[in-house]
Design a protein around this motif. Structure first.
Motif, short mmCIF file in Angstrom:
data_model
loop_
_atom_site.label_atom_id
_atom_site.label_comp_id
_atom_site.label_asym_id
_atom_site.label_seq_id
_atom_site.Cartn_x
_atom_site.Cartn_y
_atom_site.Cartn_z
N GLN A 50 -17.71 -10.71 -1.60
CA GLN A 50 -17.85 -9.59 -0.69
C GLN A 50 -16.67 -9.54 0.28
OE1 GLN A 50 -21.73 -10.02 1.19
NE2 GLN A 50 -22.60 -8.55 -0.26
N ALA A 51 -16.39 -8.37 0.78
CA ALA A 51 -15.33 -8.22 1.77
C ALA A 51 -15.60 -9.15 2.95
CB ALA A 51 -15.25 -6.77 2.24
N LYS A 105 -10.27 -8.61 1.25
CA LYS A 105 -10.43 -7.16 1.38
C LYS A 105 -10.57 -6.55 -0.01
CE LYS A 105 -7.19 -7.25 5.27
NZ LYS A 105 -5.92 -6.69 5.82
N PRO A 106 -11.20 -5.39 -0.10
CA PRO A 106 -11.31 -4.73 -1.41
C PRO A 106 -9.95 -4.54 -2.09
CG PRO A 106 -12.78 -3.70 0.15
CD PRO A 106 -11.97 -4.69 0.93
N GLU A 107 -8.92 -4.33 -1.30
CA GLU A 107 -7.59 -4.15 -1.90
C GLU A 107 -7.00 -5.43 -2.47
OE1 GLU A 107 -8.63 -3.19 1.15
OE2 GLU A 107 -7.01 -3.38 2.65
N THR A 155 -8.57 -6.93 -4.76
CA THR A 155 -9.07 -6.92 -6.12
C THR A 155 -7.93 -6.82 -7.12
OG1 THR A 155 -11.19 -5.94 -5.49
CG2 THR A 155 -10.49 -5.63 -7.77
N VAL A 204 -13.31 -7.85 -5.09
CA VAL A 204 -13.82 -7.88 -3.72
C VAL A 204 -14.61 -6.61 -3.49
CG1 VAL A 204 -13.27 -8.15 -1.30
CG2 VAL A 204 -11.79 -9.20 -3.03
N SER A 205 -15.88 -6.76 -3.24
CA SER A 205 -16.74 -5.60 -3.03
C SER A 205 -16.80 -5.24 -1.55
CB SER A 205 -18.15 -5.88 -3.56
OG SER A 205 -18.74 -6.94 -2.83
N SER A 206 -16.91 -3.95 -1.29
CA SER A 206 -16.94 -3.49 0.11
C SER A 206 -18.35 -3.42 0.64
CB SER A 206 -16.28 -2.12 0.19
OG SER A 206 -16.93 -1.20 -0.66
#
Length: 119
Positions: free
Chosen positions: A12-13, A85-87, A89, A117-119
């Motif tokens: 997770q984020a 962070k999601p970015e 990923t 990475v999930s938000s």
């Protein structure tokens, strides 16, 4: 010579993961070790690098969040990733400059490990 990564997965984020990469095979000496990543639709980019002398390089987007380290007794490089962070990923790849004899050095890549990475 083989490089094998481990430690990828879903996080997770704000969470953390640690990647490992072990070099094995006909190795005389492992020199600079690096982590790269490639997000979908983007070019592969360097994330961090660490020389045998301890010089470290981080790309701006991971400074303060990722830490690269190595254990030369195990021919292993690590990457501790915090505040993800999601970015972030991407598929993460290990890369190493390895001497197979005192006079011959080649570069090698791992097979890659997916981090999501999930938000």
């Amino acid at each position: 010579v083989q490089l094998v990564e481990s430690g990828g997965g879903l996080v997770q984020a704000g969470g953390s993961l640690t990647l490992s990469c072990v070099a094995s095979g006909n190795i005389y000496k492992v020199n600079t070790m690096r982590w790269y990543r490639q997000a979908p639709g983007k070019q592969r980019e360097v994330v961090a690098g660490l020389t045998t002398g301890g010089t470290v390089h981080y790309t701006d987007f991971v400074k303060g969040r990722f830490t690269i380290s190595r254990d030369d007794t195990k021919n292993t490089v690590y990457q501790q990733m915090n505040s993800m962070k999601p970015e972030d990923t991407a598929v993460y790849y290990c890369h190493a400059d390895i001497k197979v004899t005192p006079n011959y050095e080649y570069d090698y890549w791992g097979q890659g490990t997916q981090i999501t990475v999930s938000s």
